[in-house]
Design a protein around this motif. Structure first.
Motif, PDB file in Angstrom:
ATOM      1  N   VAL A  49       1.949  -9.843  -4.787  1.00 46.17           N
ATOM      2  CA  VAL A  49       2.661 -10.662  -3.801  1.00 46.17           C
ATOM      3  C   VAL A  49       4.006 -11.095  -4.380  1.00 46.17           C
ATOM      4  N   GLU A  50       3.970 -11.453  -5.642  1.00 46.92           N
ATOM      5  CA  GLU A  50       5.189 -11.886  -6.324  1.00 46.92           C
ATOM      6  C   GLU A  50       6.230 -10.758  -6.335  1.00 46.92           C
ATOM      7  N   ILE A  51       5.778  -9.536  -6.637  1.00 47.93           N
ATOM      8  CA  ILE A  51       6.711  -8.400  -6.702  1.00 47.93           C
ATOM      9  C   ILE A  51       7.277  -8.083  -5.318  1.00 47.93           C
ATOM     10  N   LEU A  52       6.414  -8.069  -4.336  1.00 48.96           N
ATOM     11  CA  LEU A  52       6.829  -7.594  -3.018  1.00 48.96           C
ATOM     12  C   LEU A  52       7.458  -8.676  -2.157  1.00 48.96           C
ATOM     13  N   GLY A  53       7.607  -9.840  -2.687  1.00 48.19           N
ATOM     14  CA  GLY A  53       8.245 -10.901  -1.923  1.00 48.19           C
ATOM     15  C   GLY A  53       7.196 -11.809  -1.332  1.00 48.19           C
ATOM     16  N   ILE A 104      16.399  -5.834   4.890  1.00 47.26           N
ATOM     17  CA  ILE A 104      16.158  -4.407   5.058  1.00 47.26           C
ATOM     18  C   ILE A 104      15.054  -4.185   6.093  1.00 47.26           C
ATOM     19  N   ILE A 105      15.263  -3.155   6.914  1.00 47.19           N
ATOM     20  CA  ILE A 105      14.174  -2.700   7.787  1.00 47.19           C
ATOM     21  C   ILE A 105      13.735  -1.349   7.240  1.00 47.19           C
ATOM     22  N   VAL A 106      12.510  -1.236   6.821  1.00 45.49           N
ATOM     23  CA  VAL A 106      12.004   0.055   6.352  1.00 45.49           C
ATOM     24  C   VAL A 106      11.316   0.742   7.525  1.00 45.49           C
ATOM     25  N   THR A 107      11.817   1.949   7.861  1.00 47.10           N
ATOM     26  CA  THR A 107      11.268   2.663   9.020  1.00 47.10           C
ATOM     27  C   THR A 107      10.430   3.862   8.587  1.00 47.10           C
ATOM     28  N   LYS A 108       9.743   4.456   9.544  1.00 47.92           N
ATOM     29  CA  LYS A 108       8.975   5.693   9.347  1.00 47.92           C
ATOM     30  C   LYS A 108       7.893   5.555   8.274  1.00 47.92           C
ATOM     31  N   LEU A 109       7.338   4.362   8.183  1.00 48.73           N
ATOM     32  CA  LEU A 109       6.245   4.159   7.232  1.00 48.73           C
ATOM     33  C   LEU A 109       5.041   5.025   7.568  1.00 48.73           C
ATOM     34  N   THR A 156      15.622  -5.238  -4.878  1.00 49.14           N
ATOM     35  CA  THR A 156      17.025  -5.595  -4.678  1.00 49.14           C
ATOM     36  C   THR A 156      17.081  -7.046  -4.213  1.00 49.14           C
ATOM     37  N   ASN A 157      18.269  -7.565  -4.133  1.00 45.33           N
ATOM     38  CA  ASN A 157      18.381  -8.956  -3.703  1.00 45.33           C
ATOM     39  C   ASN A 157      18.033  -9.131  -2.232  1.00 45.33           C
ATOM     40  N   ALA A 158      18.355  -8.083  -1.458  1.00 51.76           N
ATOM     41  CA  ALA A 158      18.026  -8.155  -0.039  1.00 51.76           C
ATOM     42  C   ALA A 158      16.582  -7.704   0.130  1.00 51.76           C
ATOM     43  N   LYS A 159      15.774  -8.551   0.688  1.00 51.13           N
ATOM     44  CA  LYS A 159      14.350  -8.236   0.791  1.00 51.13           C
ATOM     45  C   LYS A 159      14.031  -7.504   2.084  1.00 51.13           C
ATOM     46  N   VAL A 160      12.906  -6.821   2.063  1.00 53.37           N
ATOM     47  CA  VAL A 160      12.429  -6.167   3.274  1.00 53.37           C
ATOM     48  C   VAL A 160      12.040  -7.240   4.279  1.00 53.37           C
ATOM     49  N   LYS A 161      12.548  -7.120   5.489  1.00 54.06           N
ATOM     50  CA  LYS A 161      12.233  -8.140   6.488  1.00 54.06           C
ATOM     51  C   LYS A 161      11.418  -7.597   7.648  1.00 54.06           C
ATOM     52  N   PHE A 162      11.604  -6.297   7.935  1.00 59.19           N
ATOM     53  CA  PHE A 162      10.805  -5.697   9.010  1.00 59.19           C
ATOM     54  C   PHE A 162      10.333  -4.316   8.588  1.00 59.19           C
ATOM     55  N   ASP A 173       6.285  -0.808  19.973  1.00 62.01           N
ATOM     56  CA  ASP A 173       5.688  -1.949  19.275  1.00 62.01           C
ATOM     57  C   ASP A 173       5.117  -1.604  17.900  1.00 62.01           C
ATOM     58  N   ALA A 174       5.417  -0.395  17.420  1.00 63.20           N
ATOM     59  CA  ALA A 174       5.014  -0.058  16.052  1.00 63.20           C
ATOM     60  C   ALA A 174       6.049  -0.648  15.089  1.00 63.20           C
ATOM     61  N   PHE A 175       6.110  -1.956  15.111  1.00 58.22           N
ATOM     62  CA  PHE A 175       7.187  -2.671  14.420  1.00 58.22           C
ATOM     63  C   PHE A 175       6.697  -4.089  14.140  1.00 58.22           C
ATOM     64  N   ASP A 176       6.991  -4.576  12.980  1.00 59.36           N
ATOM     65  CA  ASP A 176       6.501  -5.912  12.649  1.00 59.36           C
ATOM     66  C   ASP A 176       7.356  -6.591  11.600  1.00 59.36           C
ATOM     67  N   GLU A 177       7.206  -7.903  11.579  1.00 61.37           N
ATOM     68  CA  GLU A 177       7.779  -8.631  10.452  1.00 61.37           C
ATOM     69  C   GLU A 177       7.093  -8.112   9.202  1.00 61.37           C
ATOM     70  N   TYR A 178       7.814  -8.024   8.136  1.00 59.46           N
ATOM     71  CA  TYR A 178       7.173  -7.621   6.889  1.00 59.46           C
ATOM     72  C   TYR A 178       6.526  -8.854   6.276  1.00 59.46           C
ATOM     73  N   ASP A 179       5.202  -8.803   6.220  1.00 55.90           N
ATOM     74  CA  ASP A 179       4.468  -9.913   5.637  1.00 55.90           C
ATOM     75  C   ASP A 179       3.817  -9.392   4.357  1.00 55.90           C
ATOM     76  N   PRO A 180       4.379  -9.776   3.196  1.00 59.81           N
ATOM     77  CA  PRO A 180       3.903  -9.193   1.944  1.00 59.81           C
ATOM     78  C   PRO A 180       2.390  -9.274   1.773  1.00 59.81           C
ATOM     79  N   LYS A 181       1.815 -10.374   2.213  1.00 58.93           N
ATOM     80  CA  LYS A 181       0.376 -10.523   2.002  1.00 58.93           C
ATOM     81  C   LYS A 181      -0.431  -9.500   2.780  1.00 58.93           C
ATOM     82  N   SER A 182      -0.067  -9.314   4.051  1.00 56.78           N
ATOM     83  CA  SER A 182      -0.868  -8.362   4.815  1.00 56.78           C
ATOM     84  C   SER A 182      -0.533  -6.941   4.375  1.00 56.78           C
ATOM     85  N   PHE A 183       0.699  -6.751   3.910  1.00 61.91           N
ATOM     86  CA  PHE A 183       1.078  -5.434   3.395  1.00 61.91           C
ATOM     87  C   PHE A 183       0.259  -5.093   2.147  1.00 61.91           C
ATOM     88  N   ILE A 184       0.129  -6.060   1.269  1.00 58.45           N
ATOM     89  CA  ILE A 184      -0.652  -5.839   0.049  1.00 58.45           C
ATOM     90  C   ILE A 184      -2.118  -5.606   0.392  1.00 58.45           C
TER      91      ILE A 184
END
Ligand SMILES: Nc1nc2c(ncn2[C@@H]2O[C@H](COP(=O)(O)OP(=O)(O)O)[C@@H](O)[C@H]2O)c(=O)[nH]1
Ligand SMILES: [Mg+2]
Length: 431
Positions: free
Chosen positions: A80-84, A232-237, A253-259, A267-278
């Motif tokens: 969680v710490e690494i991914l924001g 950052i918005i990371v697409t095509k996951l 990077t200093n700019a974190k992933v936000k979406f 609707d295949a799009f979401d806020e980037y939530d590090p916890k649920s991502f992990i």
């Protein structure tokens, strides 16, 4: 979906969850984690800090946790710490400009973001600033109509940008879809700089396709130097095995992933939530369900550890039965099995259990493990040693034999099914 990094992390977590580990094993697992993090291109110092911090914390396991639970928790917390840490919200950010190379998914993400904000109850305007590709305005228009959001299309980028500012008061959010190139060349750089000056955006989001993998970091740094990206918005996951690496690269990077965008659907799009991502990376849900899994596994192992049925486990099991009240009911639940437990055991008095304890304690280790060797002279010795009568010792042996018979019957039964069934009754009993 999340690629090699996620798979390796999953392996590591599974090792901890489903196998018994000791301190030495924990160290080995941490070495594995270290390699995995380094392979994901996380810088050496960060990785070293993480591993050392976990190692030092492992020396002091909280009393409520086992080594395994604590190790899982530490790994989880550090990922969680690494991914924001923070979940991000764009609410209240009025002018949002999307930038990125050609084909990265800017136009799609603009519409997705517009839809996302609209669903939050905001009035959104989509602005087309891409007039290099003839089909670009039409693409935006179609998407905007599909999600029922207002759009602004003009003749060229600068004129349209200026016009949008006149509409600022009418909208909660304005989303700007810009042009891209195959590379970040001088012309594109200048155009983005100029547009940024005109619009003065509150957010500049860089759109990066996940298949860039580790290269994402370099691209984020380049765009950041140019226009100062805020996220950052990371697409095509959904369509790459490099996604995990891309997310990590961006998070470095200093700019974190936000979406995150993970499909062609709107609707295949979401806020980037590090916890649920992990959680997705770990493959076992969130930390709580992960810890629950560890606990269950540990319980199963404990049950397995209750040895073969002998005098050493006899007392333990009698105490379990007593706690349960009546075994009869449980046995009635077991299909194809009708046996009755000795009443004496079910209705046994504390007094008697105490005596039995004394008797068993007077047995040698060998006698406890192998009751067959209990001949007359041994019985005499045990009675003397425990301050009981020979008859009481014989009575215990007789009860033991009855229990042993039942134990043998259960043995033919599917052990796993049986113990899990018994567990449902809050009962740790294993024959
Ligand atoms: N599978 C998948 N395809 C996507 C995603 N986002 C965009 N695309 C597709 O990628 C292509 C380029 O997208 P577009 O938005 O036009 O990129 P732009 O040139 O940066 O504006 C289109 O075919 C999109 O449908 C995504 O998250 N997953
Ligand atoms: Mg586009």
């Amino acid at each position: 979906m999340l690629g090699a990094f996620a798979n390796k992390i999953k392996e590591i977590v599974k090792k901890i969850t489903f196998k018994k580990i000791d301190e030495k094993e924990a160290q080995k697992i941490l070495e594995e984690l270290k390699l995995t993090l380094l392979e994901a291109d996380i810088d050496f110092e960060t990785v070293n800090n993480i591993i050392n911090s976990i190692k030092s914390k492992l020396r002091d396991i909280p009393p409520t946790l086992t080594l395994r639970e604590y190790l899982i928790k530490l790994i989880y917390d550090n990922l969680v710490e690494i991914l924001g840490k923070e979940k991000y919200s764009l609410i209240g950010k009025k002018k949002i400009m999307l930038v990125g190379l050609f084909g990265s998914g800017k136009t799609t993400a603009s519409a997705k973001l517009a839809n996302y904000l609209k669903k939050k109850g905001l009035k959104v305007l989509l602005v087309c600033l891409d007039y290099h590709r003839p089909a670009a305005p039409e693409q935006l228009k179609q998407l905007a109509e599909k999600i029922n959001v207002n759009y602004l299309i003009g003749k060229d980028a600068y004129e349209t940008a200026k016009k949008s500012l006149e509409l600022e008061k009418e909208y909660d959010s304005i989303i700007y879809d810009t042009a891209g190139r195959n590379a970040l060349d001088k012309e594109l750089a200048q155009e983005l700089k100029n547009l940024s000056k005109i619009i003065n955006p509150n957010e500049v989001l860089l759109v990066i396709p996940a298949d860039l993998g580790k290269v994402a970091k370099v691209q984020a740094q380049e765009f950041n130097k140019l226009v100062g990206i805020t996220g950052i918005i990371v697409t095509k996951l959904d369509s790459t095995a490099k996604a995990g690496a891309a997310i990590i690269a961006c998070s470095q990077t200093n700019a974190k992933v936000k979406f995150i965008s993970y499909g062609e659907k709107i609707d295949a799009f979401d806020e980037y939530d590090p916890k649920s991502f992990i959680s997705r990376i770990l493959g076992l849900g969130d930390l709580d369900s992960l810890l629950k899994k560890v606990k269950e596994t540990i319980k199963e192992e404990e049950i397995k550890e209750i040895e073969e049925f002998n005098f050493e486990t006899f007392l333990k099991q009698i105490e379990y039965i007593k706690k349960l009240g009546s075994m009869k009911q449980i046995i009635s639940y077991l299909p194809g099995l009708s046996i009755s437990l000795p009443e004496e055991i079910i209705e046994m008095q504390e007094e008697k259990i105490k005596k039995w304890k004394a008797i068993i304690q007077s047995m040698t280790k060998e006698e406890r493990k192998n009751p067959k060797i209990l001949n007359d002279s041994r019985i005499k010795r045990i009675a003397k040693g425990s301050g009981t009568s020979e008859q009481e010792v014989r009575e215990l042996i007789s009860q033991f034999k009855k229990m042993q018979k039942i134990a043998k019957m259960f043995k033919g039964f599917d052990e796993k099914k049986l113990s899990s069934m018994l567990q449902k009754f809050g009962f740790r009993f294993k024959f």
